[in-house]
Motif scaffolding. Structure first.
Motif, mmCIF file in Angstrom:
data_model
loop_
_atom_site.group_PDB
_atom_site.id
_atom_site.type_symbol
_atom_site.label_atom_id
_atom_site.label_comp_id
_atom_site.label_asym_id
_atom_site.label_seq_id
_atom_site.Cartn_x
_atom_site.Cartn_y
_atom_site.Cartn_z
ATOM 1 N N PHE A 1 0.886 -1.177 0.000
ATOM 2 C CA PHE A 1 0.000 0.000 0.000
ATOM 3 C C PHE A 1 0.919 1.221 0.000
ATOM 4 C CE2 PHE A 1 0.625 -1.729 4.275
ATOM 5 C CZ PHE A 1 1.188 -0.659 4.948
ATOM 6 N N ASP A 2 0.402 2.367 -0.427
ATOM 7 C CA ASP A 2 1.207 3.590 -0.336
ATOM 8 C C ASP A 2 1.363 3.937 1.140
ATOM 9 O OD1 ASP A 2 1.092 3.627 -3.066
ATOM 10 O OD2 ASP A 2 -0.326 5.306 -3.214
ATOM 11 N N GLY B 1 -1.638 5.732 13.345
ATOM 12 C CA GLY B 1 -0.293 5.157 13.495
ATOM 13 C C GLY B 1 -0.131 4.034 12.487
ATOM 14 N N ALA B 2 1.069 3.476 12.462
ATOM 15 C CA ALA B 2 1.309 2.334 11.581
ATOM 16 C C ALA B 2 0.327 1.223 11.932
ATOM 17 C CB ALA B 2 2.746 1.846 11.748
ATOM 18 N N GLY B 3 -0.222 0.601 10.923
ATOM 19 C CA GLY B 3 -1.170 -0.491 11.149
ATOM 20 C C GLY B 3 -2.612 -0.037 11.219
ATOM 21 N N MET B 4 -2.819 1.263 11.342
ATOM 22 C CA MET B 4 -4.199 1.765 11.378
ATOM 23 C C MET B 4 -4.581 2.252 9.975
ATOM 24 S SD MET B 4 -3.929 4.077 14.816
ATOM 25 C CE MET B 4 -3.043 3.505 16.264
ATOM 26 N N VAL B 5 -5.869 2.268 9.708
ATOM 27 C CA VAL B 5 -6.359 2.750 8.415
ATOM 28 C C VAL B 5 -7.387 3.841 8.678
ATOM 29 C CG1 VAL B 5 -7.560 2.107 6.286
ATOM 30 C CG2 VAL B 5 -5.983 0.482 7.362
ATOM 31 N N SER B 6 -7.165 5.007 8.092
ATOM 32 C CA SER B 6 -8.115 6.109 8.296
ATOM 33 C C SER B 6 -9.416 5.813 7.554
ATOM 34 C CB SER B 6 -7.518 7.423 7.781
ATOM 35 O OG SER B 6 -8.469 8.457 7.916
ATOM 36 N N GLY C 1 5.143 4.526 8.494
ATOM 37 C CA GLY C 1 4.690 3.161 8.212
ATOM 38 C C GLY C 1 3.197 3.040 8.020
ATOM 39 N N ALA C 2 2.446 4.100 8.342
ATOM 40 C CA ALA C 2 0.988 4.017 8.196
ATOM 41 C C ALA C 2 0.590 4.151 6.731
ATOM 42 C CB ALA C 2 0.302 5.085 9.038
ATOM 43 N N MET C 3 -0.585 3.612 6.419
ATOM 44 C CA MET C 3 -1.100 3.678 5.053
ATOM 45 C C MET C 3 -1.618 5.081 4.750
ATOM 46 S SD MET C 3 -3.740 1.053 3.262
ATOM 47 C CE MET C 3 -5.388 1.688 3.455
ATOM 48 N N MET C 4 -1.284 5.599 3.585
ATOM 49 C CA MET C 4 -1.753 6.921 3.184
ATOM 50 C C MET C 4 -3.287 6.885 3.103
ATOM 51 S SD MET C 4 0.935 8.902 2.711
ATOM 52 C CE MET C 4 0.347 10.253 1.668
ATOM 53 N N PRO C 5 -3.969 7.844 3.768
ATOM 54 C CA PRO C 5 -5.435 7.885 3.686
ATOM 55 C C PRO C 5 -5.874 8.143 2.245
ATOM 56 C CG PRO C 5 -4.629 9.244 5.502
ATOM 57 C CD PRO C 5 -3.433 8.871 4.685
ATOM 58 N N GLU D 1 1.760 -11.743 11.888
ATOM 59 C CA GLU D 1 2.673 -12.888 11.924
ATOM 60 C C GLU D 1 2.947 -13.340 10.486
ATOM 61 O OE1 GLU D 1 4.272 -13.802 14.419
ATOM 62 O OE2 GLU D 1 3.124 -13.017 16.120
ATOM 63 N N VAL D 2 4.012 -14.129 10.338
ATOM 64 C CA VAL D 2 4.437 -14.555 8.998
ATOM 65 C C VAL D 2 3.344 -15.339 8.268
ATOM 66 C CG1 VAL D 2 6.134 -15.929 7.720
ATOM 67 C CG2 VAL D 2 6.842 -14.585 9.678
ATOM 68 N N ASP D 3 2.555 -16.095 9.025
ATOM 69 C CA ASP D 3 1.545 -16.933 8.364
ATOM 70 C C ASP D 3 0.193 -16.237 8.212
ATOM 71 O OD1 ASP D 3 1.011 -16.896 11.041
ATOM 72 O OD2 ASP D 3 0.853 -19.066 11.282
ATOM 73 N N GLU D 4 0.116 -14.944 8.572
ATOM 74 C CA GLU D 4 -1.158 -14.233 8.417
ATOM 75 C C GLU D 4 -1.250 -13.590 7.035
ATOM 76 O OE1 GLU D 4 -2.935 -12.266 12.157
ATOM 77 O OE2 GLU D 4 -0.778 -12.117 12.470
ATOM 78 N N PRO D 5 -2.473 -13.556 6.472
ATOM 79 C CA PRO D 5 -2.626 -12.887 5.182
ATOM 80 C C PRO D 5 -2.503 -11.365 5.336
ATOM 81 C CG PRO D 5 -4.742 -13.686 5.973
ATOM 82 C CD PRO D 5 -3.721 -14.142 6.966
ATOM 83 N N LEU D 6 -2.050 -10.722 4.280
ATOM 84 C CA LEU D 6 -1.904 -9.260 4.322
ATOM 85 C C LEU D 6 -3.273 -8.590 4.376
ATOM 86 C CD1 LEU D 6 0.929 -8.646 1.713
ATOM 87 C CD2 LEU D 6 1.093 -8.667 4.213
ATOM 88 N N VAL D 7 -3.346 -7.487 5.103
ATOM 89 C CA VAL D 7 -4.542 -6.638 5.101
ATOM 90 C C VAL D 7 -4.056 -5.205 4.936
ATOM 91 C CG1 VAL D 7 -5.928 -8.194 6.543
ATOM 92 C CG2 VAL D 7 -4.515 -6.433 7.628
ATOM 93 N N PRO D 8 -4.951 -4.310 4.492
ATOM 94 C CA PRO D 8 -4.501 -2.939 4.260
ATOM 95 C C PRO D 8 -3.855 -2.320 5.498
ATOM 96 C CG PRO D 8 -6.674 -3.277 3.317
ATOM 97 C CD PRO D 8 -6.355 -4.509 4.107
ATOM 98 N N GLY D 9 -2.729 -1.662 5.276
ATOM 99 C CA GLY D 9 -2.071 -0.936 6.361
ATOM 100 C C GLY D 9 -1.154 -1.780 7.229
ATOM 101 N N LYS D 10 -1.231 -3.101 7.098
ATOM 102 C CA LYS D 10 -0.405 -3.961 7.959
ATOM 103 C C LYS D 10 0.670 -4.683 7.142
ATOM 104 C CE LYS D 10 -3.668 -4.254 11.648
ATOM 105 N NZ LYS D 10 -3.705 -4.718 13.038
ATOM 106 N N ILE D 11 1.746 -5.011 7.811
ATOM 107 C CA ILE D 11 2.843 -5.736 7.166
ATOM 108 C C ILE D 11 3.251 -6.883 8.069
ATOM 109 C CG2 ILE D 11 3.742 -3.710 5.942
ATOM 110 C CD1 ILE D 11 5.904 -3.533 8.175
#
Lengths: 421, 421
Positions: free
Chosen positions: A52-53, A85-90, A105-109, B199-209
Motif C-alpha cells: 500500500f502507499d 499510526g502504523a497499522g491503522m487505516v483512516s 509506516g501508516a497507510m496513506m489515507p 505474523e508470517v503466516d497471516e494474510p496481508l490486510v490494508p495498512g499492515k505488514i
C-alpha cells in the motif's frame, strides 16, 4: 613390491567427481529454523512491497493540490481530521484543506498524496480543533513510499542455492514464507580406520593416538553444510570392514573413510573398493598433501577415501568432497572461492607437485595477504587451527618469496567459485 | 510538542555499552557439539605431540650407527626382524644391523633412530628371512618425528574466545577434550512492537505488514553466537507492555525490543524505561540509519531498544548488541571487523551524519572492494539480503565518488576488531 599408481592432475580429479550430477532434495522447514540453510528454490515476491502507499516519516498526509498556493508570505491552513499510526487505516474521506496526522509506516489515507513532515508544519488548535499550516508547496508523491516501490509480485529476489542470511530471513518473513524450501542436508557417513586410533576419552598408550580426523572432518562437513553420521572406527578385519562399508552405503548420501587408502601393508580400502566392484575414479592426485586420496563410485553413491594424515585428509575433503556437498545444497558455485593474495613470508621449498599450504589470509590496507599458519609438515595438526585458507603453490616451481602473488582458496567463505582450477 | 533528544557520537554510545563488563559463563559440552562454539578457556596441550618418536614415512627403522659405512660401492645389509603398522609396538630388542619394517605413524622401536624409506632400500629374502640393504649413511634422527615436536604439554595452543573451527576440533580430539569448555550462549530475549505487524503466516490486510524484524534479528543473534528467545509481539496497552518487559528481564541475559523507541505518538518504550527506573545510556545516536536506537540498563541487564525500521534495526544490532554478545562469548575482539576498501560506485548523497550503507564487499585482483547492495532507503529490506558489510561514510561529507577509499565493517567475519572507531 609396491603398487604403482598414476597421479592425475587436480582439475581432472575434481572434474571426474563433478560429473556425478548429484541432485539436491527440497525439504520444507519452518522459518525459525531456516537461518544458515540453503534455498532450494528461487525466492520470489508473493506480493508488492509496500503493498500500500505508505508514509515514510511522521507528519501530516495531505492532498498536494491544496498546497499549490502555499508560500512563506501565504501559509496554507489544513484541518487535522484524523490521527493514525502504523497499522491503522483512516476511515475518513479527506476533503479540500484537510489533513491526517500520520506516523511512519501508516497507510496513506484515501485521497492524500504527500506527507508534510512535522518539522516543516506549524501545528496549533482553534476551539479545540487541531490545525496545521505549511509555507511551501508539496508535490504529488512527495514523502510517500509507493505501492510496489521495493518489490513487485512475482519478481525473483534471491536465487536458489543461496545461504540464508539475516537479510534473507527478513525477506522470507515479509513474503509470508512460514515454511521455507531449503535443500536437505546431504547425510555424510564417516568411518575412521587405523589400529593406532583411540577414542577421545581414552588415555594415551604407547604407539597410539586419539582419533582427531573424524572430529575434524565432522566439523568440515558441518561447515560445508552437510549432516554428519559418524559410523565409528573400522576394525582391522577385512570382512567386517567390507560389510560395514557396504551396509553404510545404503544409509548415507556420501561415504567418507579416513586412512587405509595408501599402499601401506595395512591399507584395506583398495581391496574393499575392488570387492564392492566400485568404480575407482582415481587413487592418486598430483598434489601435496593428499596425493593418496581415492574416490570411487558405487550404485550412484560416491565414496571418498581420504588419507589418514590429518593435513591430507583436510585438504582432500575441501577440494573433493565439499563441492559435492554444495552441489547437493543447490549451489551453482560449489567450489572453494579462489582469490589472488600477496604472500607475506618466503616459502623456499621447491614444489615438484602443486602444494596446498594451510594459511591465514587477512586483509591489510585493503589488500588480501596470506601467510602459512604453521609449519607445513603434513602430520602437524597445529597449523590447521589457524588456517582460514589454503595457499596454492603450483607444481614445478622452485619456491616463492615474500611479495609474490599467489592463489588462495578461502575456507570460511560462503560465496564459492564456479570452478577454481 | 516533540521531545528533543541529544544525539551522541557512535563511539561514545558503544563505549557506554561496553562499560558493562558482562562476563561469559563456561558451559562444558561434548566435543561432538562444539563446532562453531567459542572457547571459554585457553586450550592447552595435555600431552606432548607426538607423545612418542614416530615414523613419518613407510620404510625400515634402523640404528643409524649401523649405516655409517654404507655407500654405493659398499651397501650395508640389515636383517628385518619385525614388521609394525601404526598403533603397534615392536617388542623386539634391535641389535646391530637389524631393522624393523615400519609404517607411517608407528612408534619407533627401542634403539632405532632413523627411518629408511622404501624407495631407497633394496629389499630381498635369504632362506625365507627378509633383508634389506642401503647404499648411504643415515644420520641419527633422519626421517623421525620426535616426541614433543609439534606441541609440548602445558603449551597454550588457542586462546579463549576463539571460534572452534575444524582444525581446533582436531586439536580438541588430539588432547582428549571429550568435554569442551565453551562459552554459554547468552540468551537474548526479543519483543516486537507495532500495531502494524502481522505474523508470517497471516494474510496481508490494508495498512499492515508482516513482522520481518524479529526473524531478521533472530538470525543476527544466531550469527553473533547468541541464543534467541522470541517473546512475541507487544500489544498496544501500556501496562501489559510494562509487565511483559519487566518479567522478561528476569529470564534473559539481554533484552531486545524492535520499534516503539522514537518520538512517535504510539512509541511506548521511553515510558516503559522510565517506569522501570532503568538507566537510559542514550536514546539518540549521530548516525543513519539507526539514530533512534535506545540502550538502557536495569539491574545489570542491558535493554536494546532498536528501531522498528528494518535497516535501522539491523545496523543498531550490529553496532551495539553484537559486541555485548561476543563479549559474553569471551571474545577479546567483540566488534565487527573493520577494513579499508575501494568504493566501486558513486555515492553522491551528502552525509550530515555518519552513514552505514548496506553493501557487498568482495575481493577483486587481491583488493577489497565494496558496492552498495541496493538502494539506501532506510525502509527497504531488499538490500539487506545481499549485504555482507556496512560501508561507513563519515558525517560532514559531501558524498563519495567511485575509487574512494572507505572503511567497511564485515558482517560475516569471525575474527572481529578490538575497537573499530
Amino acid at each position: 613390491m609396491f603398487e604403482r599408481r598414476q597421479p592425475i592432475p587436480i582439475a581432472e580429479a575434481v572434474k571426474k567427481i563433478m560429473e556425478y550430477e548429484m541432485q539436491g532434495v527440497t525439504e520444507p522447514i519452518s522459518i525459525e529454523e531456516s537461518y544458515g540453510r540453503f534455498l532450494a528454490e528461487d525466492l520470489t515476491a508473493t506480493c508488492d512491497v509496500p503493498h500500500f502507499d505508505r508514509a515514510p516519516y511522521d507528519g501530516f498526509a495531505i492532498r498536494s493540490i491544496d498546497s499549490s498556493d502555499a508560500s512563506a508570505s501565504h501559509p496554507v491552513e489544513f484541518e487535522v481530521v484524523d490521527h493514525i499510526g502504523a497499522g491503522m487505516v483512516s476511515q475518513k474521506l479527506i476533503a479540500a484543506n484537510q489533513a491526517v496526522r500520520i506516523m511512519t509506516g501508516a497507510m496513506m489515507p484515501e485521497g492524500t498524496d504527500a506527507v508534510v513532515m512535522f518539522e516543516v508544519a506549524q501545528a496549533y488548535e482553534k476551539n479545540g480543533i487541531p490545525y496545521m499550516s505549511i509555507k511551501r508547496e508539496f508535490k504529488a508523491g512527495e514523502n510517500v513510499s509507493f505501492h510496489g516501490e521495493d518489490a513487485k509480485e512475482g519478481e525473483v529476489l534471491v536465487r536458489k542455492g543461496t545461504l540464508i542470511n539475516p537479510g534473507i530471513q527478513a525477506m522470507l518473513a515479509t513474503f509470508g514464507y512460514n515454511q521455507v524450501p531449503v535443500a536437505k542436508k546431504p547425510l555424510v557417513g564417516l568411518f575412521a580406520t587405523g589400529t593406532e586410533l583411540l577414542e577421545v576419552d581414552e588415555p594415551l598408550v604407547p604407539g597410539k593416538i586419539r582419533n582427531s580426523n573424524s572430529h575434524m572432518i565432522a566439523a568440515q562437513i558441518e561447515r560445508a553444510g552437510g549432516a554428519v553420521q559418524y559410523l565409528g572406527k573400522l576394525p582391522d578385519v577385512f570382512d567386517t570392514c567390507f560389510t560395514a562399508v557396504k551396509n553404510a552405503l545404503d544409509k548415507v548420501d556420501i561415504l567418507i573413510t579416513t586412512g587405509g587408502v595408501s599402499v601401506g601393508d595395512y591399507d584395506f580400502l583398495p581391496e574393499i573398493y575392488e570387492k564392492l566392484e566400485a568404480k575407482v575414479l582415481f587413487n592418486k592426485v598430483a598434489m601435496r598433501p593428499g596425493s593418496v586420496t581415492t574416490v570411487a563410485q558405487h550404485n550412484g553413491k560416491l565414496l571418498f577415501g581420504l588419507s589418514g594424515n590429518p593435513s591430507a585428509c583436510y585438504v582432500g575433503f575441501e577440494l573433493f568432497t565439499r563441492p559435492i556437498i554444495r552441489r547437493m545444497l543447490c549451489s551453482s558455485k560449489p567450489h572453494l572461492r579462489i582469490e589472488k593474495a600477496i604472500l607475506e613470508t618466503d616459502f623456499p621449498k621447491a614444489n615438484p607437485f602443486t602444494r596446498f599450504v594451510r594459511s591465514s589470509a587477512y586483509i591489510e590496507c585493503g589488500k588480501l595477504k596470506v601467510t602459512p599458519s604453521g609449519l607445513d609438515k603434513s602430520n602437524i595438526i597445529m597449523s590447521l587451527a589457524g588456517a582460514n585458507s589454503l595457499t596454492i603453490l603450483p607444481g614445478g616451481t622452485r619456491g616463492f618469496t615474500k611479495g609474490a602473488e599467489v592463489d588462495v582458496l578461502l575456507l570460511e567463505d560462503q560465496a564459492g567459485s564456479e570452478w577454481p582450477w
